[in-house]
Write an enzyme that holds these catalytic residues in place. Structure first.
Site, PDB file in Angstrom:
ATOM      1  N   SER A 211      -2.803  -7.848   2.806  1.00  8.19           N
ATOM      2  CA  SER A 211      -3.026  -7.756   4.255  1.00  8.19           C
ATOM      3  C   SER A 211      -3.391  -9.134   4.801  1.00  8.19           C
ATOM      4  O   SER A 211      -2.931  -9.528   5.878  1.00  8.19           O
ATOM      5  CB  SER A 211      -4.169  -6.777   4.555  1.00  8.19           C
ATOM      6  OG  SER A 211      -3.855  -5.500   4.088  1.00  8.19           O
TER       7      SER A 211
ATOM      8  N   HIS B  60       0.846  -1.205   0.000  1.00 11.58           N
ATOM      9  CA  HIS B  60       0.000   0.000   0.000  1.00 11.58           C
ATOM     10  C   HIS B  60       0.878   1.250   0.000  1.00 11.58           C
ATOM     11  O   HIS B  60       0.599   2.208  -0.728  1.00 11.58           O
ATOM     12  CB  HIS B  60      -0.884   0.028   1.249  1.00 11.58           C
ATOM     13  CG  HIS B  60      -1.930  -1.038   1.320  1.00 11.58           C
ATOM     14  ND1 HIS B  60      -2.058  -1.885   2.391  1.00 11.58           N
ATOM     15  CD2 HIS B  60      -2.905  -1.396   0.457  1.00 11.58           C
ATOM     16  CE1 HIS B  60      -3.072  -2.709   2.192  1.00 11.58           C
ATOM     17  NE2 HIS B  60      -3.601  -2.448   1.009  1.00 11.58           N
TER      18      HIS B  60
END
Ligand code: PNS
Length: 164
Positions: free
Chosen positions: A132, A21
Site C-alpha cells: 500500500s 491483498h
C-alpha cells in the site's frame, strides 16, 4: 448434520487495499468458507484514508461476494477473532523480508491465545513487490497504478489527489 462454517480473519491497515491483498483473499476463500477483512482502527498511523473510506473501498470491491465481510477493530487482534468466532488469522507473506515481523506477530498472537492459528499465504509472484505504501508513493508521483489496486481504490485515490 450441519457442519460449522470455517471463518478466517484477514487483518491489516489496508490503506488502501491492493491487488496483492485481493490475491490473498482469493486464496483464503479456497480454504475457508468466510473471510473477514478486519481493518485496524489506529489513528496514530496517520493513514491516507479514514477507516470509513477503507471500509467503503473494500465493500465496493466485494459487493458481489457474500463470503467476504468487512469490519474494523481496535485492541488485540486475537480478542477480535474470538469476538467474531474466527479460529484462524490469515496473513500474506510476500518475501523473506516480511517473515521476521510476521513470525514475531504470529508467535505473540499464539501466546495471547493458543486456540487461534495463524495461516500464511503467498501471493502470486507478480504481486510480491506491491505494498500500500509504495502504491501511494508512485501514484502521488504520477505513475499509473491501474494494475495494482482494485477500481474502487483507484477511484478514491484519484478523488483524494483532485481535492488537494
Ligand atoms: O497491514 P499491517 O499494518 O501490516 O497490519 C498489522 C496488524 C493490523 C495485523 C497488526 O498491527 C495488529 O494485529 N494489530 C492489533 C494489535 C495486536 O493484536 N497486537 C498484538 C500482535 S503483534
Amino acid at each position: 448434520m450441519r457442519q460449522r462454517r470455517s471463518r478466517a480473519v484477514y487483518p491489516g491497515s489496508f490503506d488502501p487495499i491492493t491487488n496483492g491483498h485481493l490475491d490473498i483473499i482469493e486464496r483464503g476463500l479456497k480454504v475457508f468458507d468466510e473471510v473477514i477483512i478486519a481493518i485496524l482502527s489506529n489513528p496514530e498511523k496517520r493513514p491516507l484514508f479514514s477507516v470509513d473510506e477503507r471500509v467503503a473501498i473494500i465493500r465496493e470491491t466485494y459487493r458481489r461476494n457474500p463470503r467476504v465481510k468487512v469490519d474494523t477493530f481496535s485492541g488485540l487482534l486475537v480478542d477480535y477473532a474470538v469476538k467474531v468466532k474466527a479460529t484462524v488469522i490469515v496473513r500474506g507473506l510476500r518475501a523473506i523480508s516480511d517473515f521476521e515481523f510476521e513470525f514475531q506477530m504470529a508467535l505473540m498472537n499464539r501466546r495471547l491465545n493458543p486456540r487461534i492459528e495463524t495461516v500464511f499465504m503467498m501471493p502470486a509472484e507478480s504481486y510480491s513487490y506491491i505494498s500500500s505504501r509504495m502504491v501511494k508513493e508512485v501514484f502521488e508521483l504520477g505513475a499509473p497504478i491501474d494494475a495494482l489496486v482494485p477500481k474502487a481504490a483507484l477511484k478514491r485515490l484519484r478523488e483524494k489527489k483532485a481535492h488537494r
